[in-house]
Design an enzyme around this catalytic site. Structure first.
Site, PDB file in Angstrom:
ATOM      1  N   HIS A   1      13.280  -2.417  -7.368  1.00 37.41           N
ATOM      2  CA  HIS A   1      12.314  -3.646  -6.799  1.00 37.41           C
ATOM      3  C   HIS A   1      11.984  -3.281  -5.668  1.00 37.41           C
ATOM      4  O   HIS A   1      12.286  -2.530  -4.930  1.00 37.41           O
ATOM      5  CB  HIS A   1      14.084  -4.233  -6.473  1.00 37.41           C
ATOM      6  CG  HIS A   1      13.590  -5.932  -6.082  1.00 37.41           C
ATOM      7  ND1 HIS A   1      13.034  -6.120  -4.974  1.00 37.41           N
ATOM      8  CD2 HIS A   1      13.668  -7.072  -6.913  1.00 37.41           C
ATOM      9  CE1 HIS A   1      12.870  -7.624  -5.185  1.00 37.41           C
ATOM     10  NE2 HIS A   1      13.344  -8.163  -6.165  1.00 37.41           N
TER      11      HIS A   1
ATOM     12  N   GLU B   1     -30.348   7.836  19.055  1.00 36.24           N
ATOM     13  CA  GLU B   1     -30.407   6.427  18.738  1.00 36.24           C
ATOM     14  C   GLU B   1     -28.982   6.097  17.967  1.00 36.24           C
ATOM     15  O   GLU B   1     -28.241   4.977  18.108  1.00 36.24           O
ATOM     16  CB  GLU B   1     -31.455   5.966  17.890  1.00 36.24           C
ATOM     17  CG  GLU B   1     -32.877   5.852  19.156  1.00 36.24           C
ATOM     18  CD  GLU B   1     -33.984   5.966  18.079  1.00 36.24           C
ATOM     19  OE1 GLU B   1     -33.929   5.750  16.652  1.00 36.24           O
ATOM     20  OE2 GLU B   1     -34.953   6.140  18.974  1.00 36.24           O
TER      21      GLU B   1
ATOM     22  N   HIS C   1     -31.248   8.490  40.636  1.00 34.53           N
ATOM     23  CA  HIS C   1     -31.707   7.209  40.650  1.00 34.53           C
ATOM     24  C   HIS C   1     -33.005   7.256  39.967  1.00 34.53           C
ATOM     25  O   HIS C   1     -34.060   6.372  40.079  1.00 34.53           O
ATOM     26  CB  HIS C   1     -31.930   6.765  42.063  1.00 34.53           C
ATOM     27  CG  HIS C   1     -31.110   6.677  43.118  1.00 34.53           C
ATOM     28  ND1 HIS C   1     -30.103   5.643  43.151  1.00 34.53           N
ATOM     29  CD2 HIS C   1     -30.425   7.639  43.918  1.00 34.53           C
ATOM     30  CE1 HIS C   1     -29.112   5.848  44.357  1.00 34.53           C
ATOM     31  NE2 HIS C   1     -29.387   7.192  44.630  1.00 34.53           N
TER      32      HIS C   1
ATOM     33  N   ASN D   1      11.402  -5.085  -2.801  1.00 31.91           N
ATOM     34  CA  ASN D   1      12.039  -5.534  -1.625  1.00 31.91           C
ATOM     35  C   ASN D   1      13.302  -4.746  -1.402  1.00 31.91           C
ATOM     36  O   ASN D   1      13.640  -3.974  -0.454  1.00 31.91           O
ATOM     37  CB  ASN D   1      12.332  -7.072  -1.428  1.00 31.91           C
ATOM     38  CG  ASN D   1      11.054  -7.831  -1.279  1.00 31.91           C
ATOM     39  OD1 ASN D   1      10.484  -7.838  -2.462  1.00 31.91           O
ATOM     40  ND2 ASN D   1      10.636  -8.062  -0.133  1.00 31.91           N
TER      41      ASN D   1
ATOM     42  N   SER E   1       0.927  -9.808  10.953  1.00 31.97           N
ATOM     43  CA  SER E   1       2.077  -8.828  11.087  1.00 31.97           C
ATOM     44  C   SER E   1       1.852  -7.942  10.026  1.00 31.97           C
ATOM     45  O   SER E   1       2.498  -6.758  10.064  1.00 31.97           O
ATOM     46  CB  SER E   1       3.510  -9.793  10.763  1.00 31.97           C
ATOM     47  OG  SER E   1       3.180 -10.089   9.483  1.00 31.97           O
TER      48      SER E   1
END
Length: 476
Positions: free
Chosen positions: A142, A344, A201, A144, A111
């Protein structure tokens, strides 16, 4: 309090003691990250690809945290002093001032929780510093309660990834592809009068102009570029406001739209909160769509690079109709050798993009119930593909396309020998007679003109009137 101890990530260093809901842990004293970042650093030592590689995700996270703080302030959820400090700190993160403080690898929780918390901790500690506090104290800011206010990792991380992808497409890939297409268009104009053998081709075919051949390269890339742009519109839809499972728990209804509004003002892109937040958390089809479009673009670049190196093959025993820039010696043993190194490099990039797309496509199928937990690896795959394609396009433009030259003598030699010019005779003498002429010329080593006249079906005047290679490139 700081102590000196040996850490598992790089020898002896001074640390500070941080605390989270799991308890105490030692964090390097000079770092702005906190306890949860430290736990991830010690528990996920898997590879060394971090999100600071190219730094788009860290930038996206910084921009998101800035916009979230602004939205929370608008809604009266953060005091002005704290909001101002968080905005300033997040802006510094977005600008790259704290890239060294984002050490986490791609292979972590699916997550992106640890990277979200890494951002919350760095922004919080920097904001604390701005306000005169002590790192790690969580006071007065803080990680959070303030930096992550109204958010969950489940909506912030995919939002930051979408921001990162949108900015990388707009600022990095689109200009690079534009430059390559413009250079090809200019080269097609420059060499538009050169009539040459067409090939299907891997065999000789009716004539084309070099301008038509090069124009097909730019046309293919232009179409793929449009597909990438269309897919890029999908990442302008943001998961923010869905919080943990898409319901928006703990976030005001206006929070997501306000964040999108601030992000749009900051970046100039038209971000918006997605109509269905459950979809944005449980599936990342926007990233899958971008990756798929990048794969299509890569396929066009493979065609371009391969055609260039085939046409430049030789220079004496291959096709040799194009001359590529002599950028560096091509061999450590064969003096004077020049190789198609830009082709390349481009084709190797394409193989990597195809591999990334396989990863992203499969990871996109792994949403279970309300969350897809493959977000970090999907972000890494898409962002790496964008970076590689952009860099390869710029390099190929600068070091190959602008220096391409036509070997007009070799082209004329091949055109003179092209048996498929006989196609111009078919409407006049029929397919079977024309085929017999071409086969006789090839079998007996004759020119097509000689074989046609010898057949008795075509006079010299008819042949000269009917077989006009330039006119065959632009039939009425």
């Amino acid at each position: 309090m700081s102590t000196d101890r040996t850490t598992s990530y790089g020898g002896s260093t001074t640390t500070r003691t941080e605390r989270d809901t799991m308890g105490e842990i030692e964090v390097p004293a000079g770092r702005y990250w906190g306890a949860q970042t430290q736990r991830s650093l010690e528990h996920f030592d898997i590879g060394r690809d971090t999100f600071v590689w190219g730094r788009p995700v860290v930038r996206g996270l910084g921009l998101l945290k800035k916009a979230a703080a602004q939205a929370n302030r608008d809604l009266g959820l953060l005091p002005d002093e704290i909001a101002d400090a968080v905005v300033r700190a997040a802006d510094e993160v977005a600008q790259g001032d704290f890239d060294d403080h984002f050490p986490l690898v791609v292979f972590q929780t699916g997550s992106g929780t640890q990277s979200n918390m890494n951002t919350n901790e760095v922004v919080a500690n920097r904001a604390i510093e701005i306000l005169g506090g002590e790192l790690g104290s969580k006071d007065p800011v803080h990680p959070n309660d303030h930096v992550n206010r109204s958010q969950s990792s489940n909506d912030t991380f995919p939002t930051a990834v979408h921001v990162a992808v949108a900015l990388e497409l707009t600022e990095r890939l689109f200009p690079a592809v534009d430059g390559l297409v413009a250079a090809l268009d200019a080269k097609a104009e420059e060499l538009g009068d050169v009539v040459k053998v067409g090939r299907t081709h891997l065999q000789d075919a009716t004539p084309v102009t070099l301008g038509q051949e090069i124009g097909a390269w730019s046309g293919q890339l232009r179409e793929a570029w449009r597909d990438v742009r269309r897919s890029g519109d999908r990442v302008l839809q943001l998961a923010i406001g869905g919080t943990a499972v898409g319901t928006g728990l703990n976030a005001p209804e206006a929070f997501g739209p306000k964040v999108a509004e601030h992000l749009s003002a900051e970046t100039g892109l038209e971000f918006r909160q997605a109509d269905n937040l459950f979809v944005q958390l449980a599936a990342h089809d926007g990233l899958v769509a971008v990756s798929s479009a990048l794969r299509t673009l890569a396929g066009g670049l493979m065609k371009l690079a391969n055609d260039v190196r085939w046409l430049a093959s030789g220079p004496r025993t291959g096709i040799g109709e194009l001359r590529i820039p002599e950028n560096e010696p091509g061999s450590s043993i064969m003096p004077g050798k020049v190789n198609p190194t830009q082709s390349e490099a481009m084709t190797m990039v394409v193989t990597r993009v195809f591999g990334n797309d396989a990863t992203v496509g499969f990871a996109g199928t792994q949403g279970n119930f309300q969350l897809n937990v493959f977000t970090p690896v999907m972000a890494h795959g898409v962002l790496e593909s964008i970076r590689l394609l952009a860099d390869a396009c710029r390099s190929f433009t600068e070091h190959c396309v602008v220096g391409l030259e036509a070997d007009r003598d070799r082209i004329a030699e091949h055109l003179e020998a092209d048996l498929m010019l006989v196609t111009a005779l078919a409407p006049h003498i029929g397919y079977d007679h024309a085929a017999a002429i071409a086969k006789q010329a090839h079998r007996d080593g004759l020119t097509l003109r000689e074989a046609a006249v010898a057949s008795g079906h075509v006079s010299e005047d008819d042949y000269d009137r009917w077989v006009d290679p330039e006119a065959m490139t632009r039939p009425d």
